[in-house]
Design an enzyme around this catalytic site. Structure first.
Site, PDB file in Angstrom:
ATOM      1  N   LYS A 194      38.681  83.182  41.881  1.00  0.00           N
ATOM      2  CA  LYS A 194      39.217  81.878  41.483  1.00  0.00           C
ATOM      3  C   LYS A 194      38.773  81.594  40.065  1.00  0.00           C
ATOM      4  O   LYS A 194      37.581  81.427  39.794  1.00  0.00           O
ATOM      5  CB  LYS A 194      38.711  80.793  42.435  1.00  0.00           C
ATOM      6  CG  LYS A 194      39.166  79.403  42.020  1.00  0.00           C
ATOM      7  CD  LYS A 194      38.881  78.379  43.086  1.00  0.00           C
ATOM      8  CE  LYS A 194      39.216  76.996  42.582  1.00  0.00           C
ATOM      9  NZ  LYS A 194      38.978  75.959  43.585  1.00  0.00           N
ATOM     10  N   LYS A 247      43.599  83.532  42.483  1.00  0.00           N
ATOM     11  CA  LYS A 247      44.130  82.215  42.119  1.00  0.00           C
ATOM     12  C   LYS A 247      43.780  81.908  40.683  1.00  0.00           C
ATOM     13  O   LYS A 247      42.618  82.103  40.320  1.00  0.00           O
ATOM     14  CB  LYS A 247      43.479  81.188  43.049  1.00  0.00           C
ATOM     15  CG  LYS A 247      43.800  79.757  42.767  1.00  0.00           C
ATOM     16  CD  LYS A 247      42.942  78.865  43.627  1.00  0.00           C
ATOM     17  CE  LYS A 247      43.146  77.446  43.153  1.00  0.00           C
ATOM     18  NZ  LYS A 247      42.223  76.529  43.733  1.00  0.00           N
TER      19      LYS A 247
END
Ligand code: PBG
Length: 327
Positions: A194, A247
């Site tokens: 992330k 992500k």
């Protein structure tokens, strides 16, 4: 026989193009984000995310029904609590907003698959993803709060938990908490790679979770780094993650490719709020064909190696798959 100028037989017509597609999409691979606001009655449009809504606890079933009608059977829940404090205690209380939403959904639609986002940033009054000591997040104190939060979601009926906070050791802490209470079969989807991304901007407006000071670079990844993503995934695998995530999605397709090849676990991609908002904005201005760009972006994310996709476009994509426009 001259093979240099041969006709492109595999591009001849729609039927053979569909036969020979290398990338297949399925409505089973789509996950829709649902925002539940404890202070709201009915649903309210989210300004930062055109076409998306906050749902009150009295209307969250409507969100699920819209998904099911479109062919999407899985959602990830985000909560907006009525009360915030420095510890984020509304995140794990038994009658918290997410816990109540899960109960309501499961009572009406037991087969709707519920993933919950496990993080404190929507619940802390300072907007950071953990409990602070001074101006820094206290990693180990935060682990306890995250484990409690994940457990409370599962006890309320969640099918899967997805820690998005990026604290060190969170997957292991959550795994131990779940196993200790008889939830050995509940999988953990780790937000492993992330990045500290500006593409989360509209989400933070939507979830009211922007940090009051500083930023998240202390615990989220530096966009300059590709190999580090593999390291993060390996740590989560070692701690017991069942699925991995990269992500954002479209600006990080190289990372998605890399990690999906390096690990044998199912790979999830998250097409985040900024990616969605850019397509919506450019489409609304007539600069691109919104529908086609949506389809192409999704196909590209799966081509790069995603097995599943969290996206605000889930319902529209499911329709496109059903119509045979993609997939
Ligand atoms: C919570 C969380 C965020 C997103 C998912 N979970 C925000 C953040 O890390 O700042 C972003 C999702 C999106 O942009 O759509 N930590």
């Amino acid at each position: 026989m001259d093979l240099t100028n041969r006709p492109r037989r595999l591009r001849g017509n729609d039927s053979i193009r569909r036969l020979c597609r290398e990338t297949r999409l399925s409505t089973d691979s789509l996950i829709y984000p649902i925002f539940v606001d404890e202070t709201l009655r009915g649903r309210r449009a989210i300004d930062a995310l055109p076409g998306q809504f906050h749902y009150g606890l009295d209307s969250v079933l409507q969100a699920v029904e819209e998904c099911l009608a479109a062919g999407v059977c899985r959602g990830i829940l985000f909560g907006l609590p009525a009360y915030k404090d420095p510890e984020g205690s509304s995140a794990w209380i038994e009658n918290g907003v997410v816990q109540r939403a899960i109960q309501a959904i499961k009572a009406a639609y037991p087969d709707f698959y519920i993933i919950t986002d496990v993080c404190l940033c929507e619940y802390t009054d300072h907007g950071h993803c953990g409990i602070l000591r001074g101006r820094e997040v206290d990693n180990d104190e935060t682990l306890k709060a995250l484990a409690r939060t994940a457990l409370s979601h599962v006890e309320a009926g969640a099918d899967m938990v997805a820690p998005s906070d990026m604290m060190d050791g969170r997957v292991g802490a959550i795994r131990r908490a779940l196993d200790g209470c008889g939830h050995e079969t509940t999988p953990i989807l780790a937000y492993s790679a992330k990045y500290a991304s500006a593409f989360y901007g509209p989400f933070r407006a939507a979830a009211n979770s922007a940090p009051a000071f500083g930023d998240r670079r202390g615990y989220q990844m530096d966009p300059h780094n590709r190999r580090e993503a593999r390291k993060e995934c390996a740590l989560d695998v070692a701690e017991g993650a069942d699925l991995l995530m990269v992500k954002p999605a479209l600006p990080y397709l190289d990372v998605l490719r890399d990690c999906s090849q390096a690990f044998d676990l199912p790979m999830c991609a998250y097409q985040v709020s900024g990616e969605y908002a850019m397509i919506k904005a450019a489409g609304a201005q007539g600069m691109v064909d919104e529908h086609q760009v949506m389809c192409e972006a999704a196909v590209s994310i799966f081509r790069a190696g995603a097995d599943m996709l969290i996206t605000y476009f889930a319902k529209e994509l499911a329709q496109a798959i059903r119509k045979g426009e993609i997939g």
